[in-house]
Design a protein around this motif. Structure first.
Motif, PDB file in Angstrom:
ATOM      1  N   HIS A 589       0.839  -1.206   0.000  1.00 52.53           N
ATOM      2  CA  HIS A 589       0.000   0.000   0.000  1.00 52.53           C
ATOM      3  C   HIS A 589       0.874   1.256   0.000  1.00 52.53           C
ATOM      4  CE1 HIS A 589      -3.363   2.606   1.179  1.00 52.53           C
ATOM      5  NE2 HIS A 589      -2.601   3.067   2.152  1.00 52.53           N
ATOM      6  N   GLU A 590       1.881   1.268   0.865  1.00 54.52           N
ATOM      7  CA  GLU A 590       2.744   2.444   0.968  1.00 54.52           C
ATOM      8  C   GLU A 590       3.605   2.610  -0.274  1.00 54.52           C
ATOM      9  OE1 GLU A 590       4.907   2.818   4.552  1.00 54.52           O
ATOM     10  OE2 GLU A 590       3.174   2.485   5.848  1.00 54.52           O
ATOM     11  N   ALA A 591       4.066   1.518  -0.837  1.00 55.28           N
ATOM     12  CA  ALA A 591       4.883   1.604  -2.050  1.00 55.28           C
ATOM     13  C   ALA A 591       4.065   2.156  -3.218  1.00 55.28           C
ATOM     14  CB  ALA A 591       5.440   0.230  -2.398  1.00 55.28           C
ATOM     15  N   THR A 592       2.800   1.798  -3.282  1.00 58.63           N
ATOM     16  CA  THR A 592       1.939   2.300  -4.357  1.00 58.63           C
ATOM     17  C   THR A 592       1.790   3.813  -4.261  1.00 58.63           C
ATOM     18  OG1 THR A 592       0.712   0.223  -4.454  1.00 58.63           O
ATOM     19  CG2 THR A 592      -0.377   2.176  -5.344  1.00 58.63           C
ATOM     20  N   TYR A 593       1.544   4.321  -3.048  1.00 57.32           N
ATOM     21  CA  TYR A 593       1.362   5.762  -2.881  1.00 57.32           C
ATOM     22  C   TYR A 593       2.680   6.514  -3.041  1.00 57.32           C
ATOM     23  CZ  TYR A 593      -3.546   5.661  -1.641  1.00 57.32           C
ATOM     24  OH  TYR A 593      -4.913   5.528  -1.695  1.00 57.32           O
ATOM     25  N   ALA A 594       3.777   5.891  -2.639  1.00 58.34           N
ATOM     26  CA  ALA A 594       5.084   6.535  -2.827  1.00 58.34           C
ATOM     27  C   ALA A 594       5.368   6.715  -4.312  1.00 58.34           C
ATOM     28  CB  ALA A 594       6.179   5.700  -2.172  1.00 58.34           C
ATOM     29  N   TYR A 595       5.062   5.697  -5.112  1.00 58.18           N
ATOM     30  CA  TYR A 595       5.265   5.800  -6.562  1.00 58.18           C
ATOM     31  C   TYR A 595       4.406   6.924  -7.137  1.00 58.18           C
ATOM     32  CZ  TYR A 595       4.698   4.769 -11.511  1.00 58.18           C
ATOM     33  OH  TYR A 595       4.626   4.880 -12.884  1.00 58.18           O
ATOM     34  N   CYS A 596       3.133   6.992  -6.741  1.00 59.53           N
ATOM     35  CA  CYS A 596       2.249   8.051  -7.254  1.00 59.53           C
ATOM     36  C   CYS A 596       2.815   9.430  -6.929  1.00 59.53           C
ATOM     37  CB  CYS A 596       0.850   7.903  -6.654  1.00 59.53           C
ATOM     38  SG  CYS A 596      -0.069   6.478  -7.270  1.00 59.53           S
ATOM     39  N   PHE A 597       3.363   9.569  -5.724  1.00 59.01           N
ATOM     40  CA  PHE A 597       3.878  10.861  -5.283  1.00 59.01           C
ATOM     41  C   PHE A 597       5.122  11.267  -6.082  1.00 59.01           C
ATOM     42  CE2 PHE A 597       6.598  13.260  -2.212  1.00 59.01           C
ATOM     43  CZ  PHE A 597       5.806  14.395  -2.130  1.00 59.01           C
ATOM     44  N   TYR A 598       6.104  10.400  -6.132  1.00 58.26           N
ATOM     45  CA  TYR A 598       7.352  10.743  -6.821  1.00 58.26           C
ATOM     46  C   TYR A 598       7.152  10.847  -8.333  1.00 58.26           C
ATOM     47  CZ  TYR A 598      10.295  10.451  -2.693  1.00 58.26           C
ATOM     48  OH  TYR A 598      10.888  10.696  -1.474  1.00 58.26           O
TER      49      TYR A 598
END
Length: 978
Positions: A589-598
């Protein structure tokens, strides 16, 4: 060619570069490709970019989603969520011995369905996972296909459920767990018979078909564009197409976060690039160009509230755009979708075009609150044998005062609200809630209160009500009207889907169960706002930004417990088992949102990152971990600043209202033969504070009237007065002896019946509603209190009998002359005297009081002058009223002596209570047996105060006594500092 650069630079938007590469490679043969995108929005942007590459028209390439491809392979169609919930409930009931209702199951059944969906999408072997501990004789041998670490995680979980050590919680979980496996298979079988499925089932059926028999795609060639996290079914599809050499892959990433394993943003992308390398070598990270490393203007802004973030938008957009138009190069991204409405109302006026593509919770809209009020109204309705259905007044008023009901039935709704309050109806029948004849309301308000015995009846009511709301025209096509139509459309679709699902599954729930299902279903809905994605300022949620690039970005609510959301994923499968069987966990879950952010930042040039440092509402006030990571590790210099409210305190200025214009005209209505009369309470109000008199009598700012259902207060006083009037009416004009009163006291059933009848009349405006009093605890206590007060009053009167009653609730009307030098100038006074007793040589003025006497304090007067004092501690409003009645009746009856009596019902049981007014005399107080000696001074001061009240040269000013303002209903208007 619009605003885009040609030829393409290395920092061009990802979808534009992809369109350029595909067209360069295939030319007009691009029409033969099937393009697969993670979102519909990505396809629309791609089509726009592709059109800019063309020199002549051609057929657009076919676009598809992964779900659509799997549906083709499996031959299954995705069912709506409500049908799935109903079918899941039937399977669950079949496989677990439980009486759990669909109403209760619905709230957590979606969690079970989400778990089944994940099991299928990740191709998990469900038998080993969902089998209970007793069947796992040897975990190592049964789960040999898993790694050693995975088996250790599973063993760590199951050892808590060893036989013989189970507590109640473990036993309940084990019972539920044992039903999951048969429920899973039963649900799939039931859906397959109808050619329906949930999405994960479609994925699994398609993936397994590919692995077993393949699939004939003909000459079709696929291009996958912009994906990130892939489940096992998707990987199976991509591998199959890759092996058949009919697939290409375009990944949107940057070397900054893909090249470092410390960066969770690249967790999925590193695997994707290894498994499915792109055709063009320069699309792969490594030594490739890094848009993220390009110079950027990034500012981190801390605010002190969520709403302030939205209010800052005009400033932030002006900074980011540098005066250029607000077009599709600029995006506002909301990490917290609850900020959508404040954001819409905070956009700068120069926003000409706006595209909103994000889900907004229906539960935060007026449409949901309207349905909620309707559900509460009908669930709380009372229906007893031989009596019509009755609705609780708070539920009725809340519904009638709802903004949408006011919109479609405004006049009728207001009239019914006024009627309920005026008649003090705690419970109202449908007959009570009929509108006036000749109503022309867009929606007949009486339908809201009709008997609705079945879910079909309730759905019919909602359908017609929503249609009236949606088609109500406003003067302009405002933002409010556009939002209203979106709210109604979303709820309307859900209603139809729920009805279809219940009908398809042959479920016929009772109305209470259906209402609970409806509430749960609507609460979880999100409104999918749609717009024109390739035009105007873009407003979206974080997940809607996938594959899109913007030059100017404003991202709001970058708090750590908002982005990423901190709550664990709802699941019946514990963390250890999810990790052991390869299901997604919080790390995914966190990796998905980190990708969206960067990924969103990598091609942006001007960025404003905003968070609320104040916290509140269970929020921490901490910036997002991604934001802190960016500040510490990224190659750019970030600027930080804080923004807060500027709060200054300005002392309120005293209010003075001049008696000119309209004010003077209204005052004239009280004088001579004018249309209005003054009352004792109005005079007391003016003495306490002239400004309070102005608010109440001139400006007519009324306190909100409410239905009084509590014991005490206005209701208790009204019922007691009515009861005493009814008891003594037969004795009006006659002498009443102690024996007469004793006979009344002995007929207690008659007194009780009278108390019940007067209570019913006050509460329901109907003496026949006495049966409800016995069922309602508050009303029963109210009736008992009235009966006790009546008996105490009769005992008090019996001790002072005989006496004759000459008046009951007697109307008093008199012209009070002013000392303003104008002949004949007077003000009209009107009031009602509770009781007038005829005594030898005079009369007795009796005023009943159901409040407290404060241990006799309210019956003690320092002097006649004190009645007109501004000081709260000296003034006695009850005594002033009684003296005023005494003064008028003495003149009108020519009584030689007038005795004022204040009968505080709570105190009359005391042996030393006599009801007399006590006037300060020497070191003590003396009872006033005859008020006549006091009247000259009283009348002089009264006329002087009235003359001041109507003197146009003297403005209405607020009192200087702060104590007077403590309980004043207007203290928030005059801003008295208490």
């Amino acid at each position: 060619m619009g605003i885009y650069r040609q030829p393409l630079g290395p920092d061009a938007p990802f979808l534009e570069r992809t369109a350029h590469r595909l067209y360069s490679r295939y030319g007009e043969q691009i029409s033969s490709l099937t393009l697969v995108f993670p979102s519909r929005r990505a396809h629309l942007y791609f089509s726009e970019y592709l059109s800019q590459q063309l020199t002549r028209p051609l057929w657009q390439p076919k676009a598809a989603g992964v779900a659509e491809i799997f549906s083709r392979i499996s031959g299954l169609t995705e069912a709506n969520r409500y049908l799935l919930a109903a079918e899941l409930y039937k399977s669950y009931k079949k496989n677990r011995d439980t009486e759990e209702s669909f109403e209760h199951f619905y709230s957590w059944g979606e969690v079970m369905l989400a778990d089944f969906d994940a099991l299928d999408k990740y191709l998990v072997q469900v038998d080993p996972l969902l089998r209970n501990l007793a069947a796992l004789k040897n975990i190592d041998s049964r789960l040999a296909f898993l790694s050693k670490a995975q088996r250790a995680a599973i063993q760590a979980f199951w050892k808590n459920f060893a036989p013989g050590e189970n507590g109640r919680l473990q036993a309940d979980f084990a019972s539920l767990w044992s039903a999951l496996l048969p429920t899973y298979y039963d649900l799939r079988q039931a859906l397959r018979k109808k050619k329906l499925a949930y999405q994960g089932m479609i994925y699994r059926e398609g993936a397994e078909a590919l692995l077993k028999n393949g699939f004939d795609f003909g000459a079709e060639r696929f291009v996958f564009i912009g994906f990130n996290a892939l489940n096992e079914c998707e990987k199976t599809l991509l591998r199959h197409l890759q092996q058949e050499q009919r697939a290409e892959f375009f990944w949107d990433c940057d070397p900054y976060y893909v090249g470092s394993k410390r960066q969770e943003a690249g967790m999925f992308m590193r695997q994707n690039l290894a498994d499915f390398p792109p055709v063009d070598s320069d699309e792969a990270p490594g030594e490739a160009y890094s848009p993220f490393a390009e110079k950027k203007d990034i500012q981190v802004i801390a605010t002190t509230s969520d709403v302030l973030q939205a209010k800052l938008l005009p400033t932030l957009l002006g900074e980011a755009c540098g005066g250029e138009p607000l077009d599709r190069r600029t995006a506002i991204v909301l990490a917290d979708e609850g900020l959508l409405i404040p954001t819409l109302y905070s956009l700068p006026p120069e926003t000409e075009a706006l595209n909103v593509t994000m889900g907004y919770p229906l539960a935060q809209t007026p449409m949901y609150s309207l349905v909620e009020l309707l559900i509460r109204l009908h669930r709380g309705a009372r229906k007893t044998e031989n009596q019509p259905q009755r609705f609780y007044h708070k539920d009725v008023l809340a519904l009638l005062q709802h903004q949408y009901i006011r919109m479609v039935a405004g006049r009728d709704a207001r009239a019914l609200c006024s009627k309920i309050v005026r008649q003090n109806r705690v419970y109202a029948t449908a007959q009570d809630l009929l509108p006036e004849e000749g109503s022309r309301a867009r929606f007949p308000v009486s339908r809201l209160f009709a008997l609705l015995p079945t879910p079909s009846d309730f759905l019919a009511l909602l359908h017609s009500l929503m249609q009236a709301i949606a088609t109500t025209e406003t003067a302009e096509d405002t933002l409010d009207s556009k939002l209203r139509r979106e709210y109604v459309a979303c709820a309307y679709r859900a209603l139809n889907q729920i009805a279809d699902a219940l009908r398809e599954c042959e479920m016929k729930p009772e109305l209470p169960v259906f209402l609970a299902i409806l509430r749960s279903a609507l609460k979880s809905l999100r409104i999918p706002f749609e717009g024109e994605p390739v035009a105007g300022l873009q407003l979206m949620g974080i997940l809607e930004t996938r594959t899109l690039d913007f030059e100017n970005l404003v991202i709001l609510s970058l708090n750590d417990d908002v982005f990423p959301r901190g709550e664990p994923l709802p699941s019946l499968i514990p963390y250890n088992l999810r990790r052991g069987f390869g299901l997604p966990t919080a790390d995914h879950h966190e990796a998905t949102y980190a990708y969206c952010f960067y990924r969103l930042l990598q091609r942006a040039k001007r960025v404003r990152l905003v968070y609320n440092r104040q916290g509140g509402d269970a929020r921490s006030g901490e910036m997002s971990r991604y934001l802190r990571q960016l500040m510490m590790e990224c190659p750019h210099s970030l600027t930080e600043r804080s923004v807060s409210y500027s709060v200054t305190h300005t002392p309120p200025k005293p209010i003075a209202v001049e008696k000119t214009g309209k004010v003077a005209e209204i005052l004239a209505e009280f004088l001579d033969n004018g249309q209005r009369a003054i009352s004792a309470s109005s005079i007391n109000s003016y003495i306490a504070c002239p400004l309070k008199f102005y608010f109440a009598q001139i400006a007519r700012l009324r306190e909100p009237e409410e239905v009084d259902e509590e014991v005490g207060g206005r209701t208790l006083g009204n019922i007691f007065h009515r009861a005493m009037q009814a008891i003594y009416t037969p004795f009006l004009g006659k002498s009443i002896a102690a024996a007469d009163i004793e006979a009344l006291l002995k007929s207690r059933p008659a007194l009780m019946a009278l108390a019940e009848a007067q209570t019913a009349k006050e509460i329901f405006s109907d003496e026949q509603e006495v049966a409800e009093i016995a069922r309602n605890g508050k009303l029963f206590m109210l009736k008992e209190t009235v009966l006790t007060y009546v008996e105490e009053m009769l005992r008090y009167d019996m001790r002072r009998a005989p006496f004759a009653i000459s008046g009951l609730e007697a109307p008093v009307e008199h012209r009070l002359h002013l000392n303003n030098g104008e002949a004949g100038s007077a003000v009209c006074f009107k009031g009602y005297v509770d009781r007038v007793d005829a005594l030898p040589g005079g009369i007795r003025i009796v005023d009943y009081k159901t409040g407290s006497s404060l241990n006799g304090k309210k019956m003690k007067l320092l002097s006649v002058d004190a009645l007109f004092s501004e000081k709260e501690a000296e003034r006695r409003p009850e005594i002033l009223q009684t003296l005023l009645y005494s003064s008028i009746l003495r003149r009108q009856t020519s009584a030689a002596a007038v005795t004022p009596m204040l009968l505080f019902v709570r105190s009359i049981c005391k042996s030393d209570f006599d009801g007399s007014i006590k006037l300060k005399s020497g070191a003590g107080y003396a009872a006033v047996d005859d008020v006549t000696p006091l009247l000259p001074r009283f009348e002089e001061l009264l006329c002087g105060k009235l003359s001041e009240m109507f003197d146009l040269a003297l403005p209405f000013v607020q009192t200087s006594e702060a104590e007077t303002c403590a309980l004043c209903p207007y203290n928030e208007i005059c801003h008295r500092q208490l």
